[in-house]
Design a protein around this motif. Structure first.
Motif, PDB file in Angstrom:
ATOM      1  N   ALA A 130     -28.642 -21.900 -53.638  1.00 42.62           N
ATOM      2  CA  ALA A 130     -28.128 -20.887 -54.795  1.00 42.62           C
ATOM      3  C   ALA A 130     -26.811 -20.192 -54.630  1.00 42.62           C
ATOM      4  CB  ALA A 130     -29.165 -19.667 -55.186  1.00 42.62           C
ATOM      5  N   ALA A 131     -25.954 -20.691 -55.737  1.00 47.20           N
ATOM      6  CA  ALA A 131     -24.337 -20.421 -55.520  1.00 47.20           C
ATOM      7  C   ALA A 131     -23.932 -19.898 -56.632  1.00 47.20           C
ATOM      8  CB  ALA A 131     -23.554 -21.159 -54.831  1.00 47.20           C
ATOM      9  N   GLY A 132     -22.703 -19.515 -56.892  1.00 44.25           N
ATOM     10  CA  GLY A 132     -21.829 -18.995 -58.043  1.00 44.25           C
ATOM     11  C   GLY A 132     -21.417 -17.707 -58.231  1.00 44.25           C
ATOM     12  N   LEU A 133     -20.271 -17.550 -57.799  1.00 47.27           N
ATOM     13  CA  LEU A 133     -19.557 -16.092 -57.856  1.00 47.27           C
ATOM     14  C   LEU A 133     -18.751 -15.879 -59.172  1.00 47.27           C
ATOM     15  CD1 LEU A 133     -18.388 -16.241 -54.204  1.00 47.27           C
ATOM     16  CD2 LEU A 133     -19.997 -14.756 -55.037  1.00 47.27           C
ATOM     17  N   TRP A 134     -18.849 -14.657 -59.697  1.00 46.41           N
ATOM     18  CA  TRP A 134     -17.984 -14.420 -60.734  1.00 46.41           C
ATOM     19  C   TRP A 134     -16.541 -14.254 -60.818  1.00 46.41           C
ATOM     20  CZ3 TRP A 134     -19.327 -15.219 -65.391  1.00 46.41           C
ATOM     21  CH2 TRP A 134     -20.838 -14.960 -65.860  1.00 46.41           C
TER      22      TRP A 134
ATOM     23  N   HIS B 176     -20.465 -24.603 -61.961  1.00 43.88           N
ATOM     24  CA  HIS B 176     -21.699 -23.665 -61.431  1.00 43.88           C
ATOM     25  C   HIS B 176     -23.097 -24.378 -62.228  1.00 43.88           C
ATOM     26  CE1 HIS B 176     -19.497 -19.699 -60.613  1.00 43.88           C
ATOM     27  NE2 HIS B 176     -19.264 -20.717 -59.755  1.00 43.88           N
TER      28      HIS B 176
ATOM     29  N   SER C  76     -14.757 -23.476 -63.281  1.00 40.82           N
ATOM     30  CA  SER C  76     -15.669 -23.088 -62.278  1.00 40.82           C
ATOM     31  C   SER C  76     -17.223 -22.793 -62.880  1.00 40.82           C
ATOM     32  CB  SER C  76     -15.587 -22.064 -61.187  1.00 40.82           C
ATOM     33  OG  SER C  76     -14.494 -22.096 -60.510  1.00 40.82           O
TER      34      SER C  76
ATOM     35  N   TRP D 116     -22.760 -12.310 -58.894  1.00 40.44           N
ATOM     36  CA  TRP D 116     -23.303 -13.761 -59.012  1.00 40.44           C
ATOM     37  C   TRP D 116     -23.631 -14.144 -60.428  1.00 40.44           C
ATOM     38  CZ3 TRP D 116     -23.191 -16.346 -54.678  1.00 40.44           C
ATOM     39  CH2 TRP D 116     -23.094 -15.778 -53.343  1.00 40.44           C
TER      40      TRP D 116
END
Lengths: 454, 454
Positions: free
Chosen positions: B188-192, B205, B201, B151
């Protein structure tokens, strides 16, 4: 040769699938999904959480691009947000068992907003919705059941379905669809923690998922890039958000079968686990030879699978909401009133002496045979001992509305009428007509009757 | 007596903390954070991903509630989205080491949009920002380091900070703040995963995190409920999104210390791991007694910690972006040009023969002593062998801009001028003046000069 990345395979499927590729029964079924969605959305439009979200959208303002089920028009993103929230609040929206996704409430608002804004045709919309369902069902199946432990699949996986449907309507090419799916996945959110408080987050989840998926597609249209392996990548959706996953489910028979046909509809306005018993009670009551009447009942033994016992064995529900999770109430309601729709769950029925008396004669227990067939079959056995001593035994393996026990179009239309009986009859009937002739609509920008009002 | 739920403790802190409670140095420091944020946002405003998001926001339309760093005004939510995205694209925004959060790019856009819309004062804004930083730093520390594996902390944890700051500016009471935090966390979000593709992205984010946090606060103001134990609850943020966590970090000395003071600033426009070496090169070049000139250099040995070697040992970067991750380039650039700001990383410097020649004499290796002190210290040792055979050895433990090696206000103002040198001088200087006198602003609705233009 290595298999293409999952997003690429999905993107190719989305780009290549046309309305003409859909079997007629998929087209008909998709229209029923739209009608069922619209009923839920209109029924939920005035609930408090929806009112709050709509008010906020109004304060923010926006171009008049798409219609709101709460009335008026707003920007495509806000329409997806409000309509997505509205359609998940009365708990009568559709459900796909294998992926645990309520697809309508996320996919359809995003698709409709895109279609209205861009003036796409009814056929474009039907194809996009069938595709959107397919994409999110596949992703949900890949991460089931472990993902569901923390995450609200409808919101998380649904975001991909919304992006797929919107991306199709925007006419995105394969590469852009990959980016849209990537940025859908990197926005995916929605934790189950809210359920502990019975908080309103559930509707925020679906509204946001619809909006986020649409946003991902609209940005991809402008060239905005996203992760190309959002599903299987080392820091992607599968690894980050599920303990186990089966990536093969994403592409298994992709394009050969349309998974929207696996969708289940809810006819009764209660917990799905009460539905098989309600179905049985209604069938006994409607038996043309020997219609069962409440006063004939000495005892009813309901044998269910584990979740029936764990979740719905409540002999004394204290609120209308709790009554929807009381098998005793639901079965008694069905026998007394002959229905268990939205209109039947009221303060009045909750305290109806005839129902309360009958409830005391109803017992819920585990039926090992029924339980052994779960979760493939959500079945129930019901044994009714009559006042005279005779016993009736009936059993079902699937609640009405499951694909294995399909509901007729007429029954879904009847459900729609009940859900929208607060609307003027003319508007309600025009909605039914419009949706059932959706493939005839040339330009959805002009779709809704009476100008700006759904 | 059990401890209050974490959200409740944070909500109490947010509600009770007033501008008057902030020590003067926290006020001054917060204003520098705002100035540094504004520089990053203005410098990033015209980058392609930001242009795309801004265009989309324009198409959606909205009430004119808050100013955009890209020009014009839009709704509070859209302003948070665009400004949040814009401030994270030139990679010069602030960073908090212990939580791995760039707080400015999420907290400030949300706070500013709320403050402008509601006409709050500069003091209100300063307090809200300090509070927002505190909240997200604490949550980030609680889930570090495991959360960071998948994350993007800035986005996920940042959402809480945005909600906290916005909720403060809306004047929410404790209970509403609990709901705001709950609905921040469930969004809440947002992946590497995007990093594998270098996709856009990253800016989505931060923009979305700012917008989502603001949305959670605005909904809470209307009575919209959320999970009350979003952090520690069984299906909440900690359990779902980090393998390990230390909940005690959330409340440790809460309200006694203002963690915004732990914030680090980036002076050089390159990867943070190159900064200690750039600092050393600049100090040698600026030595009043013996200023080091490139032609004197026979050999430079840079000894770093493991990440310096793993990430920045690149003797031949092929693009300007890659040059920011090449320690050889960065050190040579610093020695030749005397700076390593945004203006120095260009196609011209990338191919500058003087820089390229010097790069060949620079070697990067692991320094066990420096590495042993990592990650508390991001240090570097540099050994320069001169043409005459003499050797200079210098060492630093903290890059300039870390709280242990603070940057002077004048230097941050200089950085701001460099980041905004595309603006008319008058506007640029007015920005500096306005931000440094932020506590004097009575009504932020009227804050930005020239009407609608930041």
């Amino acid at each position: 040769m290595t298999a293409p990345a999952l997003s690429q395979a999905l993107a190719r499927f989305i780009e290549r699938t046309r309305y003409e590729d859909l079997p007629q029964e998929v087209v008909s079924f998709t229209k029923l999904c739209v009608l069922d969605w619209l009923g839920s959305a209109l029924a939920g439009a005035d609930q408090p959480p929806i009112r709050m979200i709509r008010e906020l959208a109004e304060e923010m303002g926006g171009a008049e691009q798409a219609a709101l089920v709460t009335g008026g028009r707003t920007s495509a993103l806000h329409a997806a947000l409000v309509n997505g929230a509205a359609s998940h609040v009365v708990e009568l929206d559709d459900i796909h068992k294998a992926s645990i996704i309520h697809a309508a409430t996320v996919v359809i608002p995003a698709a409709l907003a895109a279609a209205e804004w861009r003036g796409r045709s009814g056929r474009d919309l039907i194809a996009a919705i069938a595709i959107g369902y397919d994409v999110c069902f596949r992703i949900g199946e890949a991460v089931s059941p472990s993902h569901y432990r923390y995450w609200h699949n409808t919101a998380t996986c649904g975001t991909f379905g919304a992006a797929a449907a919107a991306g199709k309507l925007l006419g995105l090419a394969e590469e852009s669809l990959v980016h849209a799916l990537g940025n859908a996945g990197t926005q995916a959110a929605g934790l189950w923690e809210f359920i502990e408080d019975g908080a309103m987050s559930k509707q925020l989840h679906t509204g946001k998922a619809a909006m986020n998926g649409l946003l991902a597609a609209l940005l991809a249209e402008k060239g905005f890039t996203g992760p190309t392996r959002i599903l299987e990548g080392g820091r992607g959706f599968f690894h980050a958000m599920s303990e186990e996953f089966d990536a093969s489910r994403v592409t298994e028979r992709l394009g050969e079968t349309f998974k929207i046909r696996e969708n289940s509809f809810k006819i009764h306005a209660s917990c799905r686990h009460t539905h098989p018993a309600i179905d049985l009670a209604l069938s006994l009551r409607a038996d043309p030879a020997n219609p069962l009447r409440p006063e004939q009942v000495r005892k009813i033994r309901v044998g269910g699978y584990r979740s029936v016992v764990a979740i719905t064995d409540d002999p004394s529900p204290a609120s209308v909401y709790a009554a929807k999770f009381s098998l005793q109430f639901c079965v008694a309601l069905a026998l007394v009133k002959g229905r268990a729709g939205l209109a039947e769950f009221t303060e009045q029925t909750l305290h109806d002496p005839a129902i309360r008396t009958l409830m005391e004669r109803i017992e819920v227990k585990l039926d090992p045979e029924v339980d052994a067939a779960y979760p493939e079959c959500w079945g129930t056995r019901m044994e009714v001992t009559l006042a005279g001593g005779d016993t009736l035994t009936v059993r079902t393996d699937y609640p009405k509305g499951d694909p294995e026990n399909p509901v007729a179009a007429e029954e879904l239309i009847g459900k729609f009428r009940l859900m929208t009986d607060h609307l003027p009859v003319g508007r309600r009937e025009r909605h039914i007509e419009m949706v059932l002739q959706l493939e005839e609509a040339a330009d959805l920008a002009q779709f809704w009757p009476e100008g700006s009002r759904i």
